[in-house]
Design a protein around this motif. Sequence first.
Motif, PDB file in Angstrom:
ATOM      1  N   ALA A   1     -26.205  44.812 109.669  1.00 38.90           N
ATOM      2  CA  ALA A   1     -27.212  44.832 108.602  1.00 38.90           C
ATOM      3  C   ALA A   1     -27.774  43.434 108.361  1.00 38.90           C
ATOM      4  O   ALA A   1     -28.993  43.270 108.175  1.00 38.90           O
ATOM      5  CB  ALA A   1     -26.608  45.395 107.317  1.00 38.90           C
TER       6      ALA A   1
ATOM      7  N   SER B   1     -30.133  42.616 111.212  1.00 43.14           N
ATOM      8  CA  SER B   1     -31.390  43.355 111.066  1.00 43.14           C
ATOM      9  C   SER B   1     -32.279  42.719 110.011  1.00 43.14           C
ATOM     10  O   SER B   1     -33.499  42.654 110.157  1.00 43.14           O
ATOM     11  CB  SER B   1     -31.116  44.808 110.708  1.00 43.14           C
ATOM     12  N   TYR B   2     -31.666  42.244 108.940  1.00 40.98           N
ATOM     13  CA  TYR B   2     -32.420  41.559 107.885  1.00 40.98           C
ATOM     14  C   TYR B   2     -33.000  40.247 108.415  1.00 40.98           C
ATOM     15  O   TYR B   2     -34.170  39.935 108.201  1.00 40.98           O
ATOM     16  CB  TYR B   2     -31.515  41.309 106.678  1.00 40.98           C
ATOM     17  N   GLU B   3     -32.164  39.501 109.113  1.00 38.99           N
ATOM     18  CA  GLU B   3     -32.581  38.198 109.650  1.00 38.99           C
ATOM     19  C   GLU B   3     -33.720  38.326 110.655  1.00 38.99           C
ATOM     20  O   GLU B   3     -34.654  37.526 110.665  1.00 38.99           O
ATOM     21  CB  GLU B   3     -31.373  37.517 110.308  1.00 38.99           C
TER      22      GLU B   3
ATOM     23  N   HIS C   1     -35.799  40.955 110.933  1.00 33.64           N
ATOM     24  CA  HIS C   1     -36.849  41.831 110.419  1.00 33.64           C
ATOM     25  C   HIS C   1     -37.032  43.089 111.278  1.00 33.64           C
ATOM     26  O   HIS C   1     -38.162  43.505 111.540  1.00 33.64           O
ATOM     27  CB  HIS C   1     -38.180  41.076 110.296  1.00 33.64           C
TER      28      HIS C   1
ATOM     29  N   PRO D   1     -37.490  49.030 107.055  1.00 35.42           N
ATOM     30  CA  PRO D   1     -36.604  47.956 107.523  1.00 35.42           C
ATOM     31  C   PRO D   1     -35.194  48.516 107.755  1.00 35.42           C
ATOM     32  O   PRO D   1     -34.622  49.157 106.868  1.00 35.42           O
ATOM     33  CB  PRO D   1     -36.613  46.951 106.378  1.00 35.42           C
TER      34      PRO D   1
ATOM     35  N   TRP E   1     -32.372  47.156 107.798  1.00 34.13           N
ATOM     36  CA  TRP E   1     -31.282  46.635 106.989  1.00 34.13           C
ATOM     37  C   TRP E   1     -31.017  47.496 105.756  1.00 34.13           C
ATOM     38  O   TRP E   1     -29.907  47.506 105.234  1.00 34.13           O
ATOM     39  CB  TRP E   1     -31.534  45.179 106.589  1.00 34.13           C
ATOM     40  N   ILE E   2     -32.016  48.254 105.302  1.00 34.23           N
ATOM     41  CA  ILE E   2     -31.829  49.067 104.093  1.00 34.23           C
ATOM     42  C   ILE E   2     -30.813  50.187 104.344  1.00 34.23           C
ATOM     43  O   ILE E   2     -29.803  50.264 103.624  1.00 34.23           O
ATOM     44  CB  ILE E   2     -33.181  49.605 103.567  1.00 34.23           C
TER      45      ILE E   2
ATOM     46  N   ALA F   1     -27.435  48.601 105.157  1.00 37.96           N
ATOM     47  CA  ALA F   1     -26.742  48.080 103.979  1.00 37.96           C
ATOM     48  C   ALA F   1     -26.040  49.203 103.224  1.00 37.96           C
ATOM     49  O   ALA F   1     -24.919  49.024 102.718  1.00 37.96           O
ATOM     50  CB  ALA F   1     -27.718  47.345 103.068  1.00 37.96           C
TER      51      ALA F   1
END
Length: 172
Positions: A109, A112-114, A116, A126, A128-129, A132
């Motif tokens: 997660a 994935s956030y880093e 994008h 996204p 990461w949602i 997470a």
Amino acid sequence: MTRRLLTRLYDLAGLLAGLCLVGIGVTIIVQIVGRLMGVTVDSTESAGLLLAATMFFGLAHTFQHGGHVRITLAVHPLPPGLRRGAEIFNCVVAGAAVCYLAWNITDLALQSYEYHDVSPGLLAIPFWIPQAAAAAGVILFAVSILDELIWIIAGRPPRYDGDPDSEITHSE
């Protein structure tokens, strides 16, 4: 105090799992109504992500209420001392595996956030949602297993066994 907080966290996770199920239903109903009105609504991705969230949020709640599949045929016939040892062994192995899973899902997660990362469908959610949500659910599941391990090591019967004397509502 701690027991009450953990119980509320497990129940909150169960509630979130239920709300995600409702979200799946709403998403599908919106798609059906959209089709009847001649509007294309893509619910596949959102329903799939809600399904993943449902599954992961439900793990800790289900575990604490004895809903997970266990090898009771092998554990129940054992004498109390061996049975307690088997329950401790099971919680140690499961706890280690789930902690490892939690670490890796959390790392995924964060990556994935880093970077994008987004889903490839029409919604471009996204990644990461939902990751997470999965990480939160697995972390809470790990806490639940380790909580149960400590409970059993302290000499109490497993709460997930359905024993009325070992309900999760103990105030200890």
